[in-house]
Design a protein around this motif. Structure first.
Motif, mmCIF file in Angstrom:
data_model
loop_
_atom_site.group_PDB
_atom_site.id
_atom_site.type_symbol
_atom_site.label_atom_id
_atom_site.label_comp_id
_atom_site.label_asym_id
_atom_site.label_seq_id
_atom_site.Cartn_x
_atom_site.Cartn_y
_atom_site.Cartn_z
ATOM 1 N N TYR A 172 15.763 -10.301 0.457
ATOM 2 C CA TYR A 172 16.686 -10.702 1.653
ATOM 3 C C TYR A 172 17.836 -9.442 1.629
ATOM 4 O O TYR A 172 18.339 -9.056 0.526
ATOM 5 C CB TYR A 172 17.056 -11.905 1.698
ATOM 6 C CG TYR A 172 17.958 -12.522 0.253
ATOM 7 C CD1 TYR A 172 19.309 -12.364 0.313
ATOM 8 C CD2 TYR A 172 17.295 -13.039 -0.899
ATOM 9 C CE1 TYR A 172 20.113 -12.715 -0.899
ATOM 10 C CE2 TYR A 172 17.909 -13.148 -1.815
ATOM 11 C CZ TYR A 172 19.398 -13.349 -1.951
ATOM 12 O OH TYR A 172 19.907 -13.822 -2.813
ATOM 13 N N ASN A 173 18.331 -9.400 2.775
ATOM 14 C CA ASN A 173 19.671 -8.378 2.842
ATOM 15 C C ASN A 173 20.781 -9.261 2.838
ATOM 16 O O ASN A 173 21.006 -10.039 3.679
ATOM 17 C CB ASN A 173 19.645 -7.874 4.191
ATOM 18 C CG ASN A 173 20.533 -6.513 4.377
ATOM 19 O OD1 ASN A 173 21.753 -6.932 4.422
ATOM 20 N ND2 ASN A 173 20.078 -5.413 4.340
ATOM 21 N N PHE A 177 23.151 -11.509 6.041
ATOM 22 C CA PHE A 177 23.246 -13.095 5.602
ATOM 23 C C PHE A 177 24.845 -13.407 5.825
ATOM 24 O O PHE A 177 25.153 -14.347 6.266
ATOM 25 C CB PHE A 177 22.796 -13.585 4.270
ATOM 26 C CG PHE A 177 21.091 -14.309 4.324
ATOM 27 C CD1 PHE A 177 21.115 -15.515 4.428
ATOM 28 C CD2 PHE A 177 20.131 -13.286 4.334
ATOM 29 C CE1 PHE A 177 19.598 -15.813 4.548
ATOM 30 C CE2 PHE A 177 18.951 -13.580 4.506
ATOM 31 C CZ PHE A 177 18.553 -14.763 4.617
ATOM 32 N N TYR A 184 22.225 -17.846 0.998
ATOM 33 C CA TYR A 184 21.439 -16.904 0.479
ATOM 34 C C TYR A 184 20.065 -18.027 0.185
ATOM 35 O O TYR A 184 20.176 -19.028 -0.190
ATOM 36 C CB TYR A 184 21.544 -16.248 -0.737
ATOM 37 C CG TYR A 184 22.796 -15.199 -0.553
ATOM 38 C CD1 TYR A 184 23.013 -14.551 0.765
ATOM 39 C CD2 TYR A 184 23.563 -14.925 -1.749
ATOM 40 C CE1 TYR A 184 24.199 -13.608 0.644
ATOM 41 C CE2 TYR A 184 24.549 -13.747 -1.431
ATOM 42 C CZ TYR A 184 24.676 -13.410 -0.057
ATOM 43 O OH TYR A 184 25.884 -12.346 0.054
ATOM 44 N N SER A 211 12.726 -11.465 10.335
ATOM 45 C CA SER A 211 11.862 -11.174 9.497
ATOM 46 C C SER A 211 10.849 -10.244 9.907
ATOM 47 O O SER A 211 11.327 -9.559 10.846
ATOM 48 C CB SER A 211 10.891 -12.540 8.826
ATOM 49 O OG SER A 211 10.098 -12.084 7.861
ATOM 50 N N GLY A 285 16.363 -9.211 8.247
ATOM 51 C CA GLY A 285 17.080 -9.871 7.226
ATOM 52 C C GLY A 285 16.201 -9.973 5.930
ATOM 53 O O GLY A 285 16.881 -10.240 5.040
ATOM 54 N N MET A 286 14.959 -10.336 6.151
ATOM 55 C CA MET A 286 14.035 -10.570 5.264
ATOM 56 C C MET A 286 12.592 -10.076 5.351
ATOM 57 O O MET A 286 12.081 -10.103 6.585
ATOM 58 C CB MET A 286 13.944 -12.247 5.008
ATOM 59 C CG MET A 286 15.064 -13.145 4.978
ATOM 60 S SD MET A 286 14.736 -14.991 5.059
ATOM 61 C CE MET A 286 14.551 -15.150 6.866
ATOM 62 N N TYR A 304 20.907 -6.350 -1.756
ATOM 63 C CA TYR A 304 19.702 -7.342 -1.333
ATOM 64 C C TYR A 304 19.776 -8.161 -2.760
ATOM 65 O O TYR A 304 20.311 -8.014 -3.856
ATOM 66 C CB TYR A 304 18.404 -6.460 -1.438
ATOM 67 C CG TYR A 304 17.895 -5.877 -2.647
ATOM 68 C CD1 TYR A 304 17.159 -6.440 -3.467
ATOM 69 C CD2 TYR A 304 18.482 -4.455 -3.109
ATOM 70 C CE1 TYR A 304 16.497 -5.743 -4.782
ATOM 71 C CE2 TYR A 304 17.896 -4.236 -4.424
ATOM 72 C CZ TYR A 304 17.289 -4.620 -5.086
ATOM 73 O OH TYR A 304 16.589 -3.950 -6.114
#
Length: 443
Positions: A172-173, A177, A184, A211, A285-286, A304
């Motif tokens: 994940y970024n 977030f 997170y 995503s 984002g993910m 990340y």
């Protein structure tokens, strides 16, 4: 072993295209005897011998391989390990092995993607290492279970040893977030948590996506479904019969369909080549991906984090895509025996720590976590420890049988149709099961 995620995914597609044709043509030419005797029976460890190693590496990693070959020759002066670079990059290996089988000019050991294992086992050219790896000194149980299973054909024949181990986790970024004021992800996340976060991260006006998923129809499309299938209690196959179209498979695909079609929070990648760079640059984002991403994430200075995959009813099972060093038989016990001893040395705790860890891959052996090289690895690559720990969630392997490539392509096409709103999960998976049944029965 170190190769870009683009290359990893592209080759899976290549293998699917050429796989069936390769090993039909590969049956021509002279074939080593199949008398049932061990390929290394009568091996003289002191015999002067040359073995050929098709490394499948990029230029940088090939240099490391050449140094290892020279080091082995220093330790064993009677054995020369001849590496083949450039002409045998992994992208070309399957077709080159086919040509080699036909002409009798194939290596003693070659790199191979795990998804090819069934085809290679069916070629009639591989050694059977089953008894060799059982020797306590080999430390077979030190390799992850999924990697051992991938190296083992359906008849119990061990055709090689693990060359690379990996798994899929949730990357994940953190910057995205933070901007969305979202907590997170954690190791306890469910798929509902994942879906909710993706919706909040999604911002079409800014071309931000929650995503991503591949809809190329390649193995990259297919193998991302398997963890959800397993988490729901499903199976890929029942013997040689498709089982992925069970209620568990339908529920797994529906999880993805809801995000892609209903929420429109998934970037659908037609090529397999775009979603990773978009994640590195902060537009997704993910992603569900593996440790091969970490080198580029470091290069792009992406902020990340890594957690295990979202789970269903507390099950966070993942999939591993182990690759292999496949050992081939030339009806020469000295070549066969020397190949085995080289592979034992190459994949030992001491040598692998200088090889895989030095080029950014996970270690092959559990025992390597005690090495200084592993300490340096997890310091250099945030998330390295998490990917290593996540190997425990790789409890099953993709089937090692000749029909897997055809089935994977068929399932991948079905997933792509569903995620693009062109079919429903049940009808798509049923059609894929019917279409792939023949190839599986013939394998």
């Amino acid at each position: 072993m170190r190769y870009s995620p683009t290359r990893r995914r592209a080759v899976a597609g290549l293998a699917a295209v050429v796989g069936a044709a390769v090993f039909l043509s590969g049956c021509g030419g002279s074939t080593p005897s199949s008398s049932g005797k061990d390929a290394a029976e009568g091996y003289d460890p002191k015999a002067t011998v040359e073995i050929t190693w098709w490394t499948g590496q990029t230029t940088e990693a090939e240099k490391a391989a050449e140094k290892l070959a020279a080091e082995y020759h220093t330790l064993h002066p009677n054995v020369t390990v001849k590496t083949s670079a450039g002409a045998t990059l992994t992208d070309d290996l399957l077709t080159k092995l086919s040509a080699g089988f036909t002409g009798g000019n194939y290596p003693d050991v070659s790199y191979a993607f795990g998804s090819w294992a069934g085809e290679l086992a069916n070629s009639g050219r591989t050694q059977d290492l089953s008894d060799y790896v059982k020797d306590p000194s080999f430390g077979w149980d030190d390799f992850p279970a999924a990697a051992r299973e991938t190296a083992t054909a359906t008849d119990g024949t061990v055709i090689g040893v693990p060359a690379l181990v990996d798994n899929i986790a949730l990357i994940y970024n953190k910057t995205m977030f933070d901007a969305a004021k979202l907590a997170y992800p954690t190791d306890d996340w469910s798929w509902e948590d994942f879906r909710a976060a993706a919706k909040k991260l999604n911002d079409p006006a800014k071309n931000f996506y929650g995503s991503a998923y591949s809809v190329s129809g390649s193995e990259d499309t297919t193998w991302h479904l398997w963890p959800l299938l397993w988490q729901h209690g499903g199976k890929i196959l029942d013997g040689k019969k498709p089982a992925f179209n069970s209620d568990a498979g339908v529920a797994a695909l529906e999880t993805l369909r809801a995000m892609a079609v209903d929420d429109k929070s998934m970037y659908l990648d037609q090529t397999d080549e775009k979603y990773s760079p978009l994640f590195w640059s902060g537009r997704i984002g993910m992603i569900m991906s593996g440790p091969w991403e970490m080198l580029e994430l470091a290069n792009h200075k992406t902020n990340y984090g890594v957690v295990q995959l979202p789970g269903y009813n507390g099950n966070h099972e993942t999939v591993s895509g182990p690759d292999l060093w496949v050992a081939f038989n030339h009806d020469d016990p000295n070549r066969a025996g020397a190949t085995r001893d080289f592979l034992k040395w190459l994949t030992s705790k001491e040598t692998d720590a200088k090889w895989n860890l030095s080029i950014g891959n996970l270690p092959l052996r559990t025992s390597e976590q005690s090495t200084p090289q592993f300490t340096a690895y997890v310091k250099q690559y945030p998330g390295g420890q998490k990917f290593f720990d996540n190997l425990k969630n790789a409890k099953q392997a993709r089937p090692t049988l000749a029909g897997y490539e055809d089935m994977s392509r068929t399932v991948g096409d079905a997933i792509a149709k569903v995620l693009q709103g062109k079919a429903q999960p049940k009808e798509a998976l049923d059609a894929a099961a019917k279409q792939s049944a023949g190839a599986l029965e013939d394998s």
